[in-house]
Scaffold this active site. Structure first.
Site, PDB file in Angstrom:
ATOM      1  N   VAL A   1      -1.166  -9.465  -3.895  1.00  0.00           N
ATOM      2  CA  VAL A   1      -2.528  -9.869  -3.531  1.00  0.00           C
ATOM      3  C   VAL A   1      -3.360  -8.750  -2.905  1.00  0.00           C
ATOM      4  O   VAL A   1      -4.574  -8.894  -2.795  1.00  0.00           O
ATOM      5  CB  VAL A   1      -2.527 -11.102  -2.593  1.00  0.00           C
ATOM      6  CG1 VAL A   1      -1.958 -12.305  -3.311  1.00  0.00           C
ATOM      7  CG2 VAL A   1      -1.769 -10.828  -1.311  1.00  0.00           C
ATOM      8  N   GLU A   2      -2.725  -7.662  -2.483  1.00  0.00           N
ATOM      9  CA  GLU A   2      -3.465  -6.506  -1.963  1.00  0.00           C
ATOM     10  C   GLU A   2      -2.730  -5.242  -2.345  1.00  0.00           C
ATOM     11  O   GLU A   2      -1.529  -5.114  -2.119  1.00  0.00           O
ATOM     12  CB  GLU A   2      -3.561  -6.535  -0.431  1.00  0.00           C
ATOM     13  CG  GLU A   2      -4.554  -7.476   0.132  1.00  0.00           C
ATOM     14  CD  GLU A   2      -4.682  -7.308   1.640  1.00  0.00           C
ATOM     15  OE1 GLU A   2      -4.513  -6.179   2.166  1.00  0.00           O
ATOM     16  OE2 GLU A   2      -4.949  -8.319   2.309  1.00  0.00           O
ATOM     17  N   ASN A   3      -3.478  -4.294  -2.929  1.00  0.00           N
ATOM     18  CA  ASN A   3      -2.936  -2.985  -3.278  1.00  0.00           C
ATOM     19  C   ASN A   3      -4.123  -2.053  -3.443  1.00  0.00           C
ATOM     20  O   ASN A   3      -5.077  -2.391  -4.134  1.00  0.00           O
ATOM     21  CB  ASN A   3      -2.132  -3.085  -4.587  1.00  0.00           C
ATOM     22  CG  ASN A   3      -1.625  -1.752  -5.082  1.00  0.00           C
ATOM     23  OD1 ASN A   3      -1.989  -1.327  -6.177  1.00  0.00           O
ATOM     24  ND2 ASN A   3      -0.790  -1.106  -4.312  1.00  0.00           N
TER      25      ASN A   3
ATOM     26  N   TYR B   1       0.821  -1.200   0.000  1.00  0.00           N
ATOM     27  CA  TYR B   1       0.000   0.000   0.000  1.00  0.00           C
ATOM     28  C   TYR B   1       0.859   1.255   0.000  1.00  0.00           C
ATOM     29  O   TYR B   1       0.520   2.244  -0.638  1.00  0.00           O
ATOM     30  CB  TYR B   1      -0.920   0.030   1.227  1.00  0.00           C
ATOM     31  CG  TYR B   1      -1.978  -1.041   1.194  1.00  0.00           C
ATOM     32  CD1 TYR B   1      -3.172  -0.829   0.536  1.00  0.00           C
ATOM     33  CD2 TYR B   1      -1.765  -2.268   1.801  1.00  0.00           C
ATOM     34  CE1 TYR B   1      -4.151  -1.811   0.490  1.00  0.00           C
ATOM     35  CE2 TYR B   1      -2.742  -3.255   1.762  1.00  0.00           C
ATOM     36  CZ  TYR B   1      -3.920  -3.022   1.112  1.00  0.00           C
ATOM     37  OH  TYR B   1      -4.884  -3.999   1.063  1.00  0.00           O
TER      38      TYR B   1
END
Length: 184
Positions: free
Chosen positions: A81-83, A21
């Protein structure tokens, strides 16, 4: 060793998944006046990059650097896998959410991922966080919105739960359909 541990130790993972992030800055002189405790990790504010509404540094180059470092260390394909970007979204007079800031964040991070691929980093996939607004795990707030779909709910739990597609919904739909080649 427990039964089977020796067999497990002989093998390896097929890929490394990770979330990204924001980047972090550190100094030997960290103090209360110029630090940020964004998402529990104390770090310095980076004066050379923009920050989100919650003080997280927006740093697509940091993603590329991170991907290169991770591949150098593990020599395994990467899976982001998350951004995503937690932001305050407002509904305009037409009932729409023009979240160009989210589109910009995602576009620049996807470009940085593509540059990492050009650097030779094998990338298995990418998923953004998240599809629909939900309560932020890091702050407990509904007003810290990540989704492509707006949910009518405030930090006190008030609202109808009605869903509204944001501008980023249509943009990301196009990105997916083009396999990331159309980021306009």
């Amino acid at each position: 060793m427990a039964p089977g541990d020796a067999e497990i130790l002989k093998n390896s993972v097929d890929f490394v998944s990770f979330s990204y992030y924001a980047s972090r800055c550190a100094s030997a002189e960290m103090n209360e006046h110029n630090s940020s405790a964004a998402n529990v990790v104390k770090s310095l504010k980076n004066p050379y990059i923009q920050a989100s509404d919650w003080g997280w540094g927006i740093d697509p180059l940091g993603l590329r650097i991170t991907m290169n470092m991770m591949f150098d260390r593990y020599q395994k394909p990467l899976f982001l896998v998350e951004n995503g970007l937690g932001a305050k979204d407002d509904i305009n007079e037409q009932g729409e959410i023009d979240d160009d800031y989210r589109i910009s964040y995602l576009r620049e991070h996807i470009k940085a991922m593509a540059e990492a691929i050009e650097d030779g980093i094998p990338v298995m996939g990418y998923t953004s966080w998240g599809c629909i607004d939900l309560v932020s795990a890091s702050t407990g707030e509904m007003s810290k919105r990540y989704g492509f779909v707006y949910v009518d709910r405030d930090d006190q739990g008030n609202g109808t739960l009605a869903r509204t597609r944001k501008k980023s919904f249509y943009w990301y739909k196009k990105v997916i359909a083009s396999n990331g080649s159309d980021l306009s």
